[in-house]
Enzyme design. Structure first.
Site, PDB file in Angstrom:
ATOM      1  N   CYS A 150      58.164  -5.889  49.196  1.00  0.00           N
ATOM      2  CA  CYS A 150      56.980  -6.464  48.870  1.00  0.00           C
ATOM      3  C   CYS A 150      56.913  -8.146  49.212  1.00  0.00           C
ATOM      4  O   CYS A 150      56.434  -8.334  50.581  1.00  0.00           O
ATOM      5  CB  CYS A 150      56.875  -6.439  47.254  1.00  0.00           C
ATOM      6  SG  CYS A 150      55.332  -6.882  46.710  1.00  0.00           S
ATOM      7  N   HIS A 196      58.368  -1.006  44.576  1.00  0.00           N
ATOM      8  CA  HIS A 196      59.461  -1.639  44.011  1.00  0.00           C
ATOM      9  C   HIS A 196      59.874  -0.322  42.945  1.00  0.00           C
ATOM     10  O   HIS A 196      59.737   0.584  43.179  1.00  0.00           O
ATOM     11  CB  HIS A 196      58.759  -2.617  42.915  1.00  0.00           C
ATOM     12  CG  HIS A 196      58.456  -3.668  43.472  1.00  0.00           C
ATOM     13  ND1 HIS A 196      59.197  -4.879  43.769  1.00  0.00           N
ATOM     14  CD2 HIS A 196      57.192  -4.303  43.710  1.00  0.00           C
ATOM     15  CE1 HIS A 196      58.640  -5.846  44.026  1.00  0.00           C
ATOM     16  NE2 HIS A 196      57.299  -5.691  44.295  1.00  0.00           N
TER      17      HIS A 196
HETATM   18  N1  GLN Z   1      53.327 -12.317  45.689  1.00  0.00           N
HETATM   19  C1  GLN Z   1      53.151 -11.143  46.484  1.00  0.00           C
HETATM   20  C2  GLN Z   1      51.736 -10.474  46.247  1.00  0.00           C
HETATM   21  O1  GLN Z   1      51.166 -10.602  45.047  1.00  0.00           O
HETATM   22  C3  GLN Z   1      54.213 -10.184  46.320  1.00  0.00           C
HETATM   23  C4  GLN Z   1      54.303  -9.879  44.866  1.00  0.00           C
HETATM   24  C5  GLN Z   1      55.440  -9.037  44.621  1.00  0.00           C
HETATM   25  O2  GLN Z   1      56.446  -9.265  45.396  1.00  0.00           O
HETATM   26  N2  GLN Z   1      55.499  -7.914  43.959  1.00  0.00           N
HETATM   27  O3  GLN Z   1      50.966 -10.139  47.128  1.00  0.00           O
END
Ligand code: GLN
Length: 247
Positions: free
Chosen positions: A97, A200
């Site tokens: 992510c 995730h």
């Molecule tokens: N900050 C990033 C986004 O919102 C990744 C978020 C995350 O790792 N879940 O796109």
């Protein structure tokens, strides 16, 4: 002494670990222990140099935008050359992510642009529209690996792969990289060992076959060479998912 040892380095373990991504590291550790393989876990925070020869698998977890902003410049400067050298010798770089978003050219957030580490040809930007959030399943084609993965995604950034860049898989259900082109994640680098995903969960407890693929690839062996473990329940769940998806 174990015959082989999986040497893992977690990058920014305090900042890039949203959604219990530490669980992914525990899966590597447990499955190595159950097989009689050695396991070493190192961490590298902001300002820490990495030895490109010292790790078989470099892990970057997910993070909020503000935590990514703290890490992005360090990744693209202090750690850039070592990560490229590690990928060039076939080490696995596995990013989830927020980590995926930093693997490419950059991440555009309104007026700000965070630099990427340039390991793969992709770019990420915030766009108008809802967060891409919910359960996700993908189909993938990895030599000796699983053909489906199941997980959970929650991201505002949308990622677009450059021409000729391979995704990790294709979305069966959910959004993936950008909610529009059905690609999910990335697989690239000189040896196809730079892997990124929006999934995730944490991902690996739900997808033990993928954990094994990453472990074997990092050790430079075929997944079939790993001693088998009792994954009857995991295999049944994946067979059912594949059947439901018509795979
Ligand atoms: N900050 C990033 C986004 O919102 C990744 C978020 C995350 O790792 N879940 O796109």
């Amino acid at each position: 002494m174990p015959e082989r040892t999986l040497r893992v380095c977690a990058l920014y373990p305090d900042l890039m670990n949203i959604y219990a991504d530490r669980g992914n590291l525990t899966v590597f550790e447990r499955r190595c222990a159950w097989r009689g393989l050695g396991f070493e876990l190192a961490g590298a925070g902001i300002g820490d140099a990495i030895d490109p020869d010292a790790h078989d698998l470099l892990y970057i977890g997910g993070g909020q935008d503000r935590d990514q902003a703290l890490c992005a410049r360090d990744l693209a400067s202090v750690k850039r050359d070592a990560l490229h050298a590690a990928a060039a010798r076939g080490a696995v770089v596995f990013a989830v992510c927020g980590g995926l978003q930093l693997l490419g050219h950059g991440y555009e957030l309104g007026d700000e642009r965070l630099p990427g580490v340039g390991l793969v040809d992709l770019d990420t930007r915030r766009e108008d529209g809802p967060r891409l959030l919910g359960n996700i399943a993908i189909a993938l084609d990895l030599p000796g690996g699983p053909n489906t993965l199941a997980g959970f995604e929650n991201h505002a950034g949308r990622t677009y792969l450059g021409g000729g860049t391979e995704p990790l898989g294709r979305v069966i259900r959910g959004n993936g990289n950008n909610g529009s082109d059905r690609t999910e994640g990335v697989r690239g680098g000189p040896h196809g060992t730079v892997i990124g995903t929006y999934m995730h969960g944490p991902l690996l407890p739900k997808n033990t076959g993928f954990a094994d693929w990453l472990t074997a690839t990092a050790l430079g062996i075929a997944p079939g060479e790993l001693p088998p473990l009792d994954d009857v329940l995991e295999a049944a769940a994946h067979a059912e998912a594949a059947r439901a998806a018509g795979l």
